[in-house]
Write a protein that holds these residues in place. Structure first.
Motif, PDB file in Angstrom:
ATOM      1  N   ASP A 169     -49.436-114.868  48.202  1.00  7.45           N
ATOM      2  CA  ASP A 169     -50.149-114.617  49.460  1.00  7.45           C
ATOM      3  C   ASP A 169     -51.576-114.169  49.184  1.00  7.45           C
ATOM      4  O   ASP A 169     -51.819-113.348  48.288  1.00  7.45           O
ATOM      5  CB  ASP A 169     -49.433-113.528  50.265  1.00  7.45           C
ATOM      6  CG  ASP A 169     -48.013-113.923  50.651  1.00  7.45           C
ATOM      7  OD1 ASP A 169     -47.818-115.101  50.991  1.00  7.45           O
ATOM      8  OD2 ASP A 169     -47.125-113.052  50.606  1.00  7.45           O
ATOM      9  N   ASP A 170     -52.524-114.690  49.959  1.00  5.21           N
ATOM     10  CA  ASP A 170     -53.912-114.257  49.836  1.00  5.21           C
ATOM     11  C   ASP A 170     -54.053-112.800  50.268  1.00  5.21           C
ATOM     12  O   ASP A 170     -53.537-112.394  51.317  1.00  5.21           O
ATOM     13  CB  ASP A 170     -54.826-115.112  50.712  1.00  5.21           C
ATOM     14  CG  ASP A 170     -55.030-116.511  50.152  1.00  5.21           C
ATOM     15  OD1 ASP A 170     -54.807-116.699  48.944  1.00  5.21           O
ATOM     16  OD2 ASP A 170     -55.412-117.416  50.928  1.00  5.21           O
ATOM     17  N   VAL A 171     -54.771-112.006  49.460  1.00  5.03           N
ATOM     18  CA  VAL A 171     -55.098-110.640  49.860  1.00  5.03           C
ATOM     19  C   VAL A 171     -56.609-110.457  50.010  1.00  5.03           C
ATOM     20  O   VAL A 171     -57.065-109.618  50.786  1.00  5.03           O
ATOM     21  CB  VAL A 171     -54.529-109.604  48.867  1.00  5.03           C
ATOM     22  CG1 VAL A 171     -53.005-109.647  48.870  1.00  5.03           C
ATOM     23  CG2 VAL A 171     -55.057-109.799  47.464  1.00  5.03           C
ATOM     24  N   ILE A 172     -57.381-111.239  49.266  1.00  3.74           N
ATOM     25  CA  ILE A 172     -58.841-111.240  49.406  1.00  3.74           C
ATOM     26  C   ILE A 172     -59.319-112.677  49.263  1.00  3.74           C
ATOM     27  O   ILE A 172     -58.887-113.393  48.352  1.00  3.74           O
ATOM     28  CB  ILE A 172     -59.546-110.388  48.325  1.00  3.74           C
ATOM     29  CG1 ILE A 172     -59.021-108.952  48.306  1.00  3.74           C
ATOM     30  CG2 ILE A 172     -61.064-110.371  48.541  1.00  3.74           C
ATOM     31  CD1 ILE A 172     -59.592-108.102  47.188  1.00  3.74           C
ATOM     32  N   THR A 173     -60.201-113.085  50.145  1.00  4.21           N
ATOM     33  CA  THR A 173     -60.878-114.377  50.001  1.00  4.21           C
ATOM     34  C   THR A 173     -62.351-114.171  50.314  1.00  4.21           C
ATOM     35  O   THR A 173     -62.729-113.207  50.975  1.00  4.21           O
ATOM     36  CB  THR A 173     -60.293-115.435  50.952  1.00  4.21           C
ATOM     37  OG1 THR A 173     -60.459-114.986  52.320  1.00  4.21           O
ATOM     38  CG2 THR A 173     -58.822-115.694  50.679  1.00  4.21           C
ATOM     39  N   GLY A 174     -63.177-115.096  49.829  1.00  4.35           N
ATOM     40  CA  GLY A 174     -64.605-115.001  50.126  1.00  4.35           C
ATOM     41  C   GLY A 174     -65.444-115.682  49.070  1.00  4.35           C
ATOM     42  O   GLY A 174     -64.944-116.528  48.298  1.00  4.35           O
ATOM     43  N   THR A 217     -57.407-109.764  53.697  1.00  3.23           N
ATOM     44  CA  THR A 217     -56.452-110.372  54.619  1.00  3.23           C
ATOM     45  C   THR A 217     -55.053-109.764  54.572  1.00  3.23           C
ATOM     46  O   THR A 217     -54.265-109.999  55.482  1.00  3.23           O
ATOM     47  CB  THR A 217     -56.336-111.876  54.322  1.00  3.23           C
ATOM     48  OG1 THR A 217     -55.901-112.047  52.964  1.00  3.23           O
ATOM     49  CG2 THR A 217     -57.687-112.561  54.502  1.00  3.23           C
ATOM     50  N   ARG A 218     -54.752-109.018  53.541  1.00  3.37           N
ATOM     51  CA  ARG A 218     -53.395-108.476  53.408  1.00  3.37           C
ATOM     52  C   ARG A 218     -53.452-107.192  52.577  1.00  3.37           C
ATOM     53  O   ARG A 218     -54.212-107.110  51.623  1.00  3.37           O
ATOM     54  CB  ARG A 218     -52.494-109.514  52.724  1.00  3.37           C
ATOM     55  CG  ARG A 218     -51.005-109.132  52.659  1.00  3.37           C
ATOM     56  CD  ARG A 218     -50.182-110.241  52.014  1.00  3.37           C
ATOM     57  NE  ARG A 218     -50.250-111.467  52.790  1.00  3.37           N
ATOM     58  CZ  ARG A 218     -49.408-111.772  53.776  1.00  3.37           C
ATOM     59  NH1 ARG A 218     -48.442-110.941  54.081  1.00  3.37           N
ATOM     60  NH2 ARG A 218     -49.525-112.912  54.435  1.00  3.37           N
ATOM     61  N   PRO A 219     -52.641-106.175  52.944  1.00  2.74           N
ATOM     62  CA  PRO A 219     -52.667-104.934  52.170  1.00  2.74           C
ATOM     63  C   PRO A 219     -52.106-105.117  50.764  1.00  2.74           C
ATOM     64  O   PRO A 219     -51.296-106.000  50.508  1.00  2.74           O
ATOM     65  CB  PRO A 219     -51.782-103.982  52.988  1.00  2.74           C
ATOM     66  CG  PRO A 219     -50.891-104.878  53.777  1.00  2.74           C
ATOM     67  CD  PRO A 219     -51.708-106.112  54.087  1.00  2.74           C
ATOM     68  N   VAL A 220     -52.564-104.267  49.861  1.00  4.54           N
ATOM     69  CA  VAL A 220     -52.081-104.242  48.482  1.00  4.54           C
ATOM     70  C   VAL A 220     -51.357-102.929  48.266  1.00  4.54           C
ATOM     71  O   VAL A 220     -51.879-101.867  48.603  1.00  4.54           O
ATOM     72  CB  VAL A 220     -53.243-104.386  47.479  1.00  4.54           C
ATOM     73  CG1 VAL A 220     -52.736-104.253  46.051  1.00  4.54           C
ATOM     74  CG2 VAL A 220     -53.950-105.709  47.679  1.00  4.54           C
ATOM     75  N   GLY A 221     -50.144-102.982  47.707  1.00  2.13           N
ATOM     76  CA  GLY A 221     -49.348-101.778  47.498  1.00  2.13           C
ATOM     77  C   GLY A 221     -49.110-101.514  46.031  1.00  2.13           C
ATOM     78  O   GLY A 221     -49.344-102.366  45.165  1.00  2.13           O
ATOM     79  N   LEU A 222     -48.638-100.308  45.735  1.00  2.00           N
ATOM     80  CA  LEU A 222     -48.301 -99.956  44.360  1.00  2.00           C
ATOM     81  C   LEU A 222     -47.291-100.951  43.802  1.00  2.00           C
ATOM     82  O   LEU A 222     -46.307-101.303  44.454  1.00  2.00           O
ATOM     83  CB  LEU A 222     -47.704 -98.551  44.310  1.00  2.00           C
ATOM     84  CG  LEU A 222     -48.661 -97.393  44.603  1.00  2.00           C
ATOM     85  CD1 LEU A 222     -47.890 -96.088  44.645  1.00  2.00           C
ATOM     86  CD2 LEU A 222     -49.757 -97.321  43.562  1.00  2.00           C
ATOM     87  N   GLY A 223     -47.565-101.425  42.599  1.00  2.00           N
ATOM     88  CA  GLY A 223     -46.674-102.379  41.954  1.00  2.00           C
ATOM     89  C   GLY A 223     -47.010-103.830  42.222  1.00  2.00           C
ATOM     90  O   GLY A 223     -46.450-104.719  41.574  1.00  2.00           O
ATOM     91  N   ASP A 275     -66.479-119.485  44.836  1.00  2.00           N
ATOM     92  CA  ASP A 275     -65.376-119.176  45.744  1.00  2.00           C
ATOM     93  C   ASP A 275     -64.474-118.164  45.046  1.00  2.00           C
ATOM     94  O   ASP A 275     -64.111-118.346  43.874  1.00  2.00           O
ATOM     95  CB  ASP A 275     -64.572-120.434  46.081  1.00  2.00           C
ATOM     96  CG  ASP A 275     -65.346-121.387  46.987  1.00  2.00           C
ATOM     97  OD1 ASP A 275     -66.157-120.894  47.798  1.00  2.00           O
ATOM     98  OD2 ASP A 275     -65.128-122.607  46.878  1.00  2.00           O
ATOM     99  N   CYS A 276     -64.105-117.118  45.770  1.00  2.00           N
ATOM    100  CA  CYS A 276     -63.310-116.034  45.175  1.00  2.00           C
ATOM    101  C   CYS A 276     -61.982-115.901  45.922  1.00  2.00           C
ATOM    102  O   CYS A 276     -61.928-116.019  47.149  1.00  2.00           O
ATOM    103  CB  CYS A 276     -64.061-114.713  45.259  1.00  2.00           C
ATOM    104  SG  CYS A 276     -65.714-114.749  44.533  1.00  2.00           S
ATOM    105  N   ARG A 277     -60.939-115.632  45.157  1.00  2.00           N
ATOM    106  CA  ARG A 277     -59.621-115.506  45.776  1.00  2.00           C
ATOM    107  C   ARG A 277     -58.757-114.543  44.966  1.00  2.00           C
ATOM    108  O   ARG A 277     -58.706-114.632  43.733  1.00  2.00           O
ATOM    109  CB  ARG A 277     -58.952-116.872  45.845  1.00  2.00           C
ATOM    110  CG  ARG A 277     -57.630-116.899  46.591  1.00  2.00           C
ATOM    111  CD  ARG A 277     -56.999-118.271  46.538  1.00  2.00           C
ATOM    112  NE  ARG A 277     -55.754-118.338  47.295  1.00  2.00           N
ATOM    113  CZ  ARG A 277     -54.766-119.162  47.031  1.00  2.00           C
ATOM    114  NH1 ARG A 277     -54.874-120.028  46.021  1.00  2.00           N
ATOM    115  NH2 ARG A 277     -53.674-119.160  47.770  1.00  2.00           N
ATOM    116  N   CYS A 278     -58.092-113.649  45.673  1.00  2.00           N
ATOM    117  CA  CYS A 278     -57.110-112.758  45.066  1.00  2.00           C
ATOM    118  C   CYS A 278     -55.766-112.998  45.745  1.00  2.00           C
ATOM    119  O   CYS A 278     -55.682-112.948  46.981  1.00  2.00           O
ATOM    120  CB  CYS A 278     -57.504-111.289  45.232  1.00  2.00           C
ATOM    121  SG  CYS A 278     -59.034-110.804  44.412  1.00  2.00           S
ATOM    122  N   VAL A 279     -54.720-113.260  44.961  1.00  2.00           N
ATOM    123  CA  VAL A 279     -53.393-113.483  45.522  1.00  2.00           C
ATOM    124  C   VAL A 279     -52.406-112.530  44.876  1.00  2.00           C
ATOM    125  O   VAL A 279     -52.579-112.113  43.721  1.00  2.00           O
ATOM    126  CB  VAL A 279     -52.924-114.949  45.305  1.00  2.00           C
ATOM    127  CG1 VAL A 279     -53.871-115.925  45.985  1.00  2.00           C
ATOM    128  CG2 VAL A 279     -52.807-115.269  43.819  1.00  2.00           C
TER     129      VAL A 279
END
Length: 473
Positions: free
Chosen positions: A130-135, A94-100, A121-125
């Motif tokens: 902010d959510d960057v991965i859900t599923g 759902t959202r890009p991940v950048g360096l740092g 249920d999986c979630r990366c914030v």
């Protein structure tokens, strides 16, 4: 009781709905490089730091490997832990991940199913929440308890070769230099010259038997129609004509083609028609050594077999001039020997002491000299400290002056083949820099050799405008 870290799983029967686990990780550049190595994805958009950081990894993460890897790490090491079998996953990016960015990955038990299957249920914030991965992910949970020492991950080092990139960047915007290429009669020699031309470093003047040069260009699949081609009877004639172009001022650099180095240097050192100056001619490698903070200049590893004290003084002067040109204002010069003390039976230690005294008296200027120093004391501050050596050079050397050609050749090749270093070679002390490349050189190394010679030629022109034309008379 052992303090060794342990890893322990949760069996299917122990796991409850709503149970959760998480890990946190910050994305660094090495993660992206390792991703490219593992996946084979070397898209420049993923690896070139000139792209916006968020754009870089937004594309990488779309493959699911890094995001899925974070989730897999939680499932495999925390909950359920060892013994877990990954069955399937459905993830949304759902959202890009950048360096740092610091990513917290969590899994929560959503459903316990038949056959020991569990839906999570999986979630990366990110660090802003902010959510960057859900599923969701489904796994087969272990049924037997496992508790064992946690395996320590190996240290992984990505070899950094940014040194040559920065070197080549110093040549930008200065215009290509006319270069006499002696006897480019192999595909490798033609390729080296054309690649340097394409990089904007040189304008090659090809000198050699015309039919052989054209055949080499065909083998290399390179178009040479846009470059001047001067016919020569053989390799010795090509070397002589290349040197004559330098003397006339038509070319400002000399580049070795597919002839032997001895043949080229024979024309260079000819007393009446060569390119000698008041300095002794010497060779230097500009080494780009992975994880070493600065370039290492090793001299002499190709020209002077067993230089005298006077010869070593000129070798050092040439190397100091080179260091200045590549951006080292006050190079630290280590004069190498097998030991760091003066021993009368070892000529290399006597020469080192004499050279340092010459520097003290102003006979060698532009750098800081110390010696004799063993290689470890010259490179490693820890080794120098262990030996009680107090010196501005020990452990910080940028120029390594070897006692003879054999030592220099072996040192450079050890760094290259065992240390993963690149070695850009140039001949110094003649009227113009001389580019020496090898068939085994990478494109980066060939371009670096040309870049070093380019910078030397430009520096000489700025210091003494018209010098080359005057000397060529």
């Amino acid at each position: 009781m052992s303090d060794e870290p342990m890893i322990e799983n949760h069996t299917y029967d122990q796991i409850e709905i709503g149970q959760t686990a998480s890990i946190t990780r910050t994305l660094c550049e090495q993660d992206i490089q390792l991703f490219a190595l593992v996946s084979g994805d070397v898209n420049p958009a993923h690896l070139d730091t000139s792209y916006a950081a968020t754009d870089i990894f937004h594309r990488v993460i779309a493959h699911g490997m890094w995001g899925g890897g974070l989730i897999s790490a939680v499932l495999g090491t925390e909950l359920p832990g060892p013994g877990t079998i990954y069955l399937n996953q459905s993830l949304r990016f759902t959202r890009p991940v950048g360096l740092g960015d610091t990513i917290t990955t969590s899994v929560t038990v959503a459903e316990k199913r038949d056959h020991h299957n569990i839906l999570f249920d999986c979630r990366c914030v990110n660090q802003d929440g902010d959510d960057v991965i859900t599923g969701q992910a489904e796994v087969k949970a272990p049924t037997e308890k496992i508790r064992r020492p946690r395996i320590a991950l190996p240290d992984v080092h990505i070899r950094d070769h940014d040194g040559y990139r920065r070197l080549i960047e110093r040549t930008e915007g200065q215009g290509a230099v006319a270069t006499a290429v002696a006897h480019p009669c192999s595909a490798a020699a033609i390729t080296a010259a054309i690649e340097a031309a394409e990089a904007g470093l040189i304008v090659p003047i090809l000198i050699g038997p015309e039919t052989r040069v054209r055949k080499a260009a065909e083998e290399a699949a390179k178009d040479i129609s846009g470059f001047q081609l001067i016919d020569a009877a053989h390799s010795h004639d090509a070397a002589a004509k290349a040197v004559a172009l330098i003397r006339s001022g038509e070319a400002k650099l000399l580049m070795k083609g597919s002839l032997h180095t001895d043949e080229l240097m024979g024309a260079v050192v000819a007393s009446a028609t060569g390119l000698r100056t008041e300095r002794r001619i010497s060779h230097a490698y500009v080494m780009d050594v992975p994880d070493h903070p600065t370039p290492l200049i090793i001299t002499d590893a190709a020209i002077n077999i067993a230089p005298t004290l006077e010869g070593k003084a000129d070798i050092i002067r040439n190397a100091i001039d080179l260091a200045h040109v590549i951006g080292i204002e006050q190079p630290r010069v280590a004069i190498l020997a097998a030991v760091e003390t003066v021993i009368p039976a070892m000529q290399s230690t006597l020469d080192a002491a004499a050279l340092c005294k010459m520097a003290d008296r102003g006979q060698i200027t532009g750098g800081i000299l110390d010696g004799p120093l063993a290689f470890d004391n010259a490179i490693s501050e820890a080794a120098a400290k262990e030996k009680g050596i107090i010196s501005p050079v020990a452990g910080k050397a940028e120029i390594l002056v070897v006692p003879n050609l054999e030592a220099g050749n072996m040192l450079a090749k050890q760094l290259t083949f065992l240390g993963g270093a690149d070695a850009a070679g140039v001949v110094l002390g003649a009227r113009v820099p001389i580019i020496l490349t090898s068939r085994a050189d990478s494109l980066r190394t060939r371009l670096a050799s040309c870049a070093v010679a380019f910078l030397l030629a430009r520096a000489a022109t700025k210091a003494t405008p018209g010098l080359l034309e005057a000397q060529g008379a």
